[in-house]
Scaffold this motif. Structure first.
Motif, short mmCIF file in Angstrom:
data_model
loop_
_atom_site.label_atom_id
_atom_site.label_comp_id
_atom_site.label_asym_id
_atom_site.label_seq_id
_atom_site.Cartn_x
_atom_site.Cartn_y
_atom_site.Cartn_z
N PRO A 257 0.81 -1.23 0.00
CA PRO A 257 0.00 0.00 0.00
C PRO A 257 0.84 1.27 0.00
O PRO A 257 0.48 2.26 -0.65
CB PRO A 257 -0.82 -0.13 1.29
CG PRO A 257 -0.92 -1.61 1.50
CD PRO A 257 0.40 -2.16 1.06
N TYR A 258 1.96 1.24 0.71
CA TYR A 258 2.82 2.42 0.77
C TYR A 258 3.35 2.79 -0.61
O TYR A 258 3.31 3.96 -1.02
CB TYR A 258 3.98 2.16 1.73
CG TYR A 258 4.96 3.31 1.84
CD1 TYR A 258 4.72 4.36 2.71
CD2 TYR A 258 6.11 3.34 1.06
CE1 TYR A 258 5.61 5.41 2.81
CE2 TYR A 258 7.01 4.39 1.14
CZ TYR A 258 6.75 5.43 2.02
OH TYR A 258 7.63 6.48 2.10
N LEU A 259 3.85 1.78 -1.35
CA LEU A 259 4.40 2.05 -2.68
C LEU A 259 3.30 2.37 -3.68
O LEU A 259 3.53 3.13 -4.63
CB LEU A 259 5.22 0.84 -3.16
CG LEU A 259 6.50 0.58 -2.37
CD1 LEU A 259 7.22 -0.66 -2.92
CD2 LEU A 259 7.44 1.79 -2.40
N VAL A 260 2.13 1.79 -3.50
CA VAL A 260 1.00 2.16 -4.36
C VAL A 260 0.71 3.65 -4.22
O VAL A 260 0.54 4.36 -5.22
CB VAL A 260 -0.25 1.32 -4.00
CG1 VAL A 260 -1.49 1.89 -4.70
CG2 VAL A 260 -0.06 -0.13 -4.39
N ARG A 261 0.66 4.12 -2.99
CA ARG A 261 0.38 5.54 -2.76
C ARG A 261 1.55 6.43 -3.16
O ARG A 261 1.36 7.47 -3.80
CB ARG A 261 0.07 5.76 -1.26
CG ARG A 261 -0.31 7.20 -0.91
CD ARG A 261 -0.57 7.33 0.58
NE ARG A 261 0.65 7.17 1.35
CZ ARG A 261 1.47 8.18 1.68
NH1 ARG A 261 1.18 9.42 1.30
NH2 ARG A 261 2.54 7.95 2.40
#
Length: 211
Positions: free
Chosen positions: A36-40
């Motif tokens: 999720p962090y890299l998606v954002r």
């Protein structure tokens, strides 16, 4: 041979090939796993779907693919009967893929600032197919592992939802139970929208048996 277009075999084989390949190619594993962090941070939205083609180990892969194939037959057959072979197969694939994507949305919202969080697996899509099948055949027999008894599929579904909700709140076993829960709920919603009559099919079987 089934009398419908069986795309579940193709999906299971493709998922297995990619999962096995990724185990020895960590660069693909890192690039496709749900973060999720890299998606954002990087806008890598493809991870919502690509993570569904990855599995942690042989046991994880086998469990998901066997469950997926076991429940997919009924769903494909009924979708094909209602919409025609090609459109039914397309809707089945849409159910599975969107189940993977939608089931990861709560995890994304919860962990989008957590750099260390990772998740993978097709469980959300599998749960979507599973609960679609339960709507059509709520009295089908399901055997819970390690217990020498069969229970109706709708009872299994209720227990599955309760367990997934409870474990998702605990967050103590490194399994993304939220994906199981929301994938299951999404599968029910998708099926009700695609075939509203499925609610009557479900209720008529339950009422005939128990009421």
């Amino acid at each position: 041979m089934p009398d419908f277009l069986d795309v579940s075999i193709l999906l299971a084989v493709l998922t297995s090939i990619i999962s096995i390949y990724a185990w020895s190619h960590p660069e693909l594993y890192d690039r496709w796993i749900m973060s999720p962090y890299l998606v954002r941070k990087r806008g890598e939205w493809y991870r919502f779907l690509s993570s569904g083609f990855l599995h942690a180990d042989v046991g994880h892969l086998l469990f998901n693919m066997i469950a997926f194939y076991s429940f997919s037959q009924l769903v494909q057959m009924i979708f094909g009967a209602y919409f025609g072979e090609l459109m039914g197969a397309g809707l089945f694939v849409l159910l599975y893929f969107t189940g993977i994507i939608v089931s990861d949305i709560p995890s994304y919202l919860k962990h989008r600032t957590d750099y260390d969080y990772r998740s993978l697996g097709a469980s959300g899509g599998v749960a979507s197919v599973m609960f679609s099948a339960i709507l059509f055949n709520p009295l089908g027999s399901i055997r819970i592992m390690f217990l020498p008894i069969d229970i109706p599929s709708f009872i299994f579904g209720i227990l599955y939802l309760i367990y997934s909700y409870y474990q998702g709140r605990r967050m103590g076993d490194n399994v993304n139970h939220d994906a199981h829960l929301y994938g299951a709920l999404y599968g029910i919603l998708f099926t009700l929208v695609a075939i509203p009559k499925s609610a009557l099919i479900f209720w008529s079987q339950i009422s005939d048996k128990y009421l």
